[in-house]
Structure formats: C-alpha cells, structure tokens
Design a protein around this motif. Structure first.
Motif, mmCIF file in Angstrom:
data_model
loop_
_atom_site.group_PDB
_atom_site.id
_atom_site.type_symbol
_atom_site.label_atom_id
_atom_site.label_comp_id
_atom_site.label_asym_id
_atom_site.label_seq_id
_atom_site.Cartn_x
_atom_site.Cartn_y
_atom_site.Cartn_z
ATOM 1 N N LEU A 188 2.279 137.148 106.849
ATOM 2 C CA LEU A 188 2.371 136.670 108.107
ATOM 3 C C LEU A 188 1.572 135.507 108.228
ATOM 4 N N GLU A 189 0.296 135.568 107.808
ATOM 5 C CA GLU A 189 -0.920 134.646 107.735
ATOM 6 C C GLU A 189 -0.478 133.317 107.079
ATOM 7 N N ALA A 190 0.240 133.613 105.867
ATOM 8 C CA ALA A 190 0.642 132.437 105.129
ATOM 9 C C ALA A 190 1.848 131.651 105.903
ATOM 10 N N GLN A 191 2.825 132.597 106.403
ATOM 11 C CA GLN A 191 4.028 131.993 107.103
ATOM 12 C C GLN A 191 3.415 131.093 108.441
ATOM 13 N N LEU A 192 2.245 131.614 108.856
ATOM 14 C CA LEU A 192 1.871 130.887 110.161
ATOM 15 C C LEU A 192 1.296 129.593 109.458
ATOM 16 N N CYS A 193 0.326 129.714 108.708
ATOM 17 C CA CYS A 193 -0.182 128.299 107.984
ATOM 18 C C CYS A 193 0.971 127.274 107.798
ATOM 19 N N ASN A 194 2.028 127.574 107.223
ATOM 20 C CA ASN A 194 2.994 126.617 107.021
ATOM 21 C C ASN A 194 3.400 126.100 108.367
ATOM 22 N N LEU A 195 3.976 126.677 109.100
ATOM 23 C CA LEU A 195 4.255 126.235 110.534
ATOM 24 C C LEU A 195 3.268 125.459 111.257
ATOM 25 N N ALA A 196 1.864 125.971 111.460
ATOM 26 C CA ALA A 196 0.710 125.246 111.896
ATOM 27 C C ALA A 196 0.647 123.748 111.168
ATOM 28 N N ASP A 197 0.896 124.011 109.716
ATOM 29 C CA ASP A 197 0.906 122.674 109.056
ATOM 30 C C ASP A 197 1.933 121.654 109.761
ATOM 31 N N GLU A 198 2.981 121.870 109.822
ATOM 32 C CA GLU A 198 4.410 121.357 110.359
ATOM 33 C C GLU A 198 3.780 120.606 111.905
ATOM 34 N N ILE A 199 3.327 121.522 112.616
ATOM 35 C CA ILE A 199 2.911 121.165 114.227
ATOM 36 C C ILE A 199 1.757 120.115 114.111
ATOM 37 N N ALA A 200 0.799 120.456 113.164
ATOM 38 C CA ALA A 200 -0.439 119.331 113.124
ATOM 39 C C ALA A 200 0.101 118.080 112.781
ATOM 40 N N TYR A 201 0.821 117.989 111.624
ATOM 41 C CA TYR A 201 1.132 116.453 111.072
ATOM 42 C C TYR A 201 2.028 115.884 111.960
ATOM 43 N N ASN A 202 2.986 116.498 112.877
ATOM 44 C CA ASN A 202 4.006 115.680 113.615
ATOM 45 C C ASN A 202 3.114 115.247 114.838
ATOM 46 N N ALA A 203 2.325 115.932 115.324
ATOM 47 C CA ALA A 203 1.321 115.698 116.187
ATOM 48 C C ALA A 203 0.463 114.590 116.077
ATOM 49 N N HIS A 204 -0.319 114.595 114.856
ATOM 50 C CA HIS A 204 -1.200 113.333 114.653
ATOM 51 C C HIS A 204 -0.437 112.279 114.184
ATOM 52 N N ASP A 205 0.603 112.242 113.445
ATOM 53 C CA ASP A 205 1.386 111.105 112.972
ATOM 54 C C ASP A 205 1.976 110.464 114.159
ATOM 55 N N ILE A 206 2.319 110.989 115.126
ATOM 56 C CA ILE A 206 2.689 110.226 116.622
ATOM 57 C C ILE A 206 1.339 109.626 116.870
ATOM 58 N N ASP A 207 0.034 110.030 117.067
ATOM 59 C CA ASP A 207 -0.986 109.505 117.266
ATOM 60 C C ASP A 207 -1.488 108.312 116.463
ATOM 61 N N ASP A 208 -1.483 108.834 115.041
ATOM 62 C CA ASP A 208 -1.803 107.545 114.283
ATOM 63 C C ASP A 208 -0.649 106.351 114.154
ATOM 64 N N GLY A 209 0.500 106.850 114.483
ATOM 65 C CA GLY A 209 1.634 105.793 114.613
ATOM 66 C C GLY A 209 1.466 104.851 115.451
ATOM 67 N N VAL A 210 1.203 105.280 116.670
ATOM 68 C CA VAL A 210 1.111 104.499 118.037
ATOM 69 C C VAL A 210 -0.503 103.763 118.094
ATOM 70 N N ARG A 211 -1.194 104.470 117.225
ATOM 71 C CA ARG A 211 -2.518 103.452 116.934
ATOM 72 C C ARG A 211 -2.261 102.618 116.193
ATOM 73 N N SER A 212 -1.740 102.519 115.404
ATOM 74 C CA SER A 212 -1.290 101.625 114.267
ATOM 75 C C SER A 212 -0.203 100.305 114.790
ATOM 76 N N GLY A 213 0.513 100.657 115.979
ATOM 77 C CA GLY A 213 1.340 99.549 116.384
ATOM 78 C C GLY A 213 2.486 99.672 115.819
ATOM 79 N N LEU A 214 2.663 100.745 114.876
ATOM 80 C CA LEU A 214 4.117 100.729 114.160
ATOM 81 C C LEU A 214 4.971 101.585 114.882
ATOM 82 N N ILE A 215 4.671 102.525 115.999
ATOM 83 C CA ILE A 215 5.738 102.880 116.900
ATOM 84 C C ILE A 215 5.189 102.805 118.181
ATOM 85 N N THR A 216 5.864 102.814 119.245
ATOM 86 C CA THR A 216 5.370 102.662 120.655
ATOM 87 C C THR A 216 5.730 103.992 121.505
#
Length: 389
Positions: A188-216
């Motif tokens: 379960l711990e490994a399964q959770l890490c897989n999902l936490a990975d997805e949650i984290a990169y989706n959120a921070h790619d929004i942040d970085d994408g807006v910061r860069s000006g490439l998405i609004t």
C-alpha cells in the motif's frame, strides 16, 4: 493494529523482508528510517536539485526540480499515510528515492537516452533508480549501492517490462522483479507513492506553467478540477479577483484542489480496503490496486493531465527547448561511446570491460547521473556547440 499505530495491512519494519546484504539493526531507527536517511545522504539525491521537470535548469530559479518535486511527493504521501494507518517512514523513503534514476532534462532526456539504448536493452528511469540504489552509489566498503530494504526497493521500481523483470528475477530470485511476473500489487505504501507522485506533478506543473506565462488562468477555466476551486476561492475572497492578485488566487486554488484530491484518496482507499478486507501485506499484494481516486476524481485528474499535455508539455516553446536538450543527450552518448576515456574513470573502466552493450550501459549510467548544467557543459566541451543557456 500493529506497532506504532499501524494497520495489519501496513508494512511493519519489524517484519521487513530484509536487505540484500545483512546488517545488524540500528539501536534508534527502524529499517525504513535508515533507508530514508541513506537516500537523503546519497550523491544521487543531491544531484536532483539541478535536475528539472518541465522547465530546464537555466530557465528560472523558482521552477520545480526533481528535488523539490520529491519533497512534495513525500509531504503528500506522509499526510495520506497517516490517515490510512500505513507506514509513513516507508512512504517517505520511496518518495524521496523514486526519481533518483531520472536523466537530466526531464522526460525529454529519458526519451533521448532510451532511443540511444534501443539496441542495448533500452533505458527506463524507474529501473535506473533501482540501479542507483543497488549498484551505482559508492558509499560502503563491502558492497555497491546503499543496501535499502526490500520494501523500499520494491516501491522504487514502479514499472518494469517483462524482459527486465525476468532479468531481475534471474539475478535476485524472489526479489523485486518477481511481482511483475506474478501480476501482483506492491505494498500500500508503494501504491500511495505512485498516486502522490501524480497529484504533486499535476499541481506544480499548473503553478510552473502559469509562472512561465505558457498557460493562463483563463485557459484553465476549461479544466473542471481547477476551475471549481478557483470559483470557490473567488467567492470566498472577492479581493483576489484581478491581475494584481492572480498569484494569490492561483495558490489558493491549487491548495484547495490538492486538499480535495487528498481527501478523495483517503475516502476512496478506505472504501476499497473495507471491501477487500486485507489482513496482511500478503493479502494486499494479491488484491487489485487498493489506493486510488474515486471514479469522478480519476476522471477529473485525467482531464487535467490531458490539458497539461496539450497546453504545456506540447507548447512550442517547451518542445523547442526539450528538442535541444535531446540533442545534448544524443550528442553526449555518441561522443562517450566513441571516446569512453572522456568519462569519469569509474565509467571509463566499466565501458572498457567488454562487449558493446556493456560500454553503452556505462555511458547511459554516466549520462543519467548528470545534472542539467553539467550535461550542457560537457556537450559544449566535447562538441564545441552551445545548445542550452
């Protein structure tokens, strides 16, 4: 419940399947805590600070790196693990190690190196992460690697092809490759890490994408998961409306979106656990995947991923930059295969040991361990071309 408030289906460090090289227990730390500490002190972990996600190292100081991403995954994972009564220390160790095998320049670098290695077994960053902790780190007098516990190594190996699983099983019978052959789930711990990975990169790619000006924020209005919480944030904090407050509105929206995803995972996983009623880690392995989103949240997360792929990862500016990054990796590979003496001595020795596949793997190991800026400098030194800033 087991020790430390763990559920019966959690990984208990008192019953670990052990390390490849036997060691006496530590007097003050569990095996998973020792794993975490070894990862944090590894050279590969330090290099993550200069390995990037979407935006390359020279493009800005505030964009995510593999290091900050790994810390965010660990934070999300520990928070969810605590609510599920599974092992927080193991979740943290896996989270901090899961990207140790990533190349410079994010997925662009991995794709380029995989192309270079097609005649020699390919390249996959999850397998390379395992290779880092099992072989490439040099910190102990009597063995290669950092000798992590089975459960941490299992979580690091998130994906594995049938061919690679067979090779791993042949080298380590009953080891971490076996579950892919038996079609079993990880802990379960490994399964959770897989999902936490997805949650984290989706959120921070929004942040970085807006910061860069490439998405609004206007573009993000088409993404239900994001726009719902943006509208709630604006309703509760009307002063956030307007260009001057856009950054605060973005942070508040992402915060709410992350919280909703975390609570959804906790609720959906508790329901799955209640249905499956596992009484042990062995029961977890035999069951379907138990850690996950509810069906509605999974659909919304998938919509967000499609948006990011179309509007950020395939943005012409990103594609142009990553194209140059891929040229750096392929150029380095060709140069080192031709002249292995240009690598550091350890990799030169390995490259000179025998057949072409041995040389190619040594070159891949050397390149995969590079930071963005070291790879760019090395490419310029060897070719005279400056492709990145």
């Amino acid at each position: 419940m087991l020790g430390q408030g763990l559920a019966h289906y959690a990984c208990d460090p008192a019953h670990t399947r052990g390390r490849r090289h036997a060691e006496a227990p530590a007097p003050t730390r569990t095996d998973y805590q020792r794993d975490r500490d070894r990862i944090v002190h590894s050279s590969a972990f330090r290099r993550l600070v200069y390995k990037t996600q979407v935006f390359l190292n020279h493009e800005g100081d505030l964009f995510r790196t593999r290091l900050t991403h790994s810390l965010e995954v660990a934070q999300l994972g520990r928070s969810i693990a605590r609510s599920l009564c599974i092992n927080e220390d193991l979740v943290e160790a896996i989270s901090l190690a899961h990207d140790l095998g990533h190349t410079p320049f994010g997925h662009a670098g991995q794709d380029a190196l995989n192309g270079c290695m097609q005649a020699h077994g390919g390249f996959e960053h999850n397998l390379q992460s395992l290779r880092v902790v099992d072989q490439l780190e040099e910190r102990y007098p009597d063995y290669d690697g950092i000798n992590l516990s089975f459960e941490t190594r299992e979580g690091v190996l998130k994906h594995c092809s049938q061919a690679n699983a067979l090779r791993l099983e042949a080298a380590e019978p009953g080891g971490v490759g076996g579950r892919f052959l038996r079609k079993e789930q990880p802990s379960l711990e490994a399964q959770l890490c897989n999902l936490a990975d997805e949650i984290a990169y989706n959120a921070h790619d929004i942040d970085d994408g807006v910061r860069s000006g490439l998405i609004t924020l206007a573009q993000l209005a088409e993404v239900e998961l994001f726009d719902r919480y943006r509208r709630v944030a604006e309703a509760e904090h009307p002063h956030l409306v307007g260009a001057a407050m856009e950054r605060r509105l973005l942070y508040e929206t992402i915060r709410r979106m992350l919280s909703a995803q975390v609570y959804d995972v906790i609720d959906a996983t508790r329901a799955a656990l209640a249905d499956a009623a596992p009484r042990s880690v062995a029961d977890v392995r035999r069951a379907p995947a138990l850690v996950g989103f509810s069906a509605p949240m999974r659909a919304q997360s998938s919509e967000l991923k499609r948006f990011l792929f179309k509007n950020l990862y395939r943005h012409p500016q990103v594609v142009e930059t990553t194209g140059r990054a891929q040229r750096v990796v392929t150029g380095l590979f060709a140069a080192y295969v031709s002249e292995p003496g240009e690598m550091k001595p350890r990799f030169t020795r390995q490259a000179m040991e025998g057949e072409p596949s041995v040389r190619a793997r040594a070159v891949a190991d050397f390149i995969a361990g590079m930071t963005d800026r070291f790879a760019a400098r090395e490419h310029e030194r060897l070719t005279g071309l400056r492709l990145l800033g």
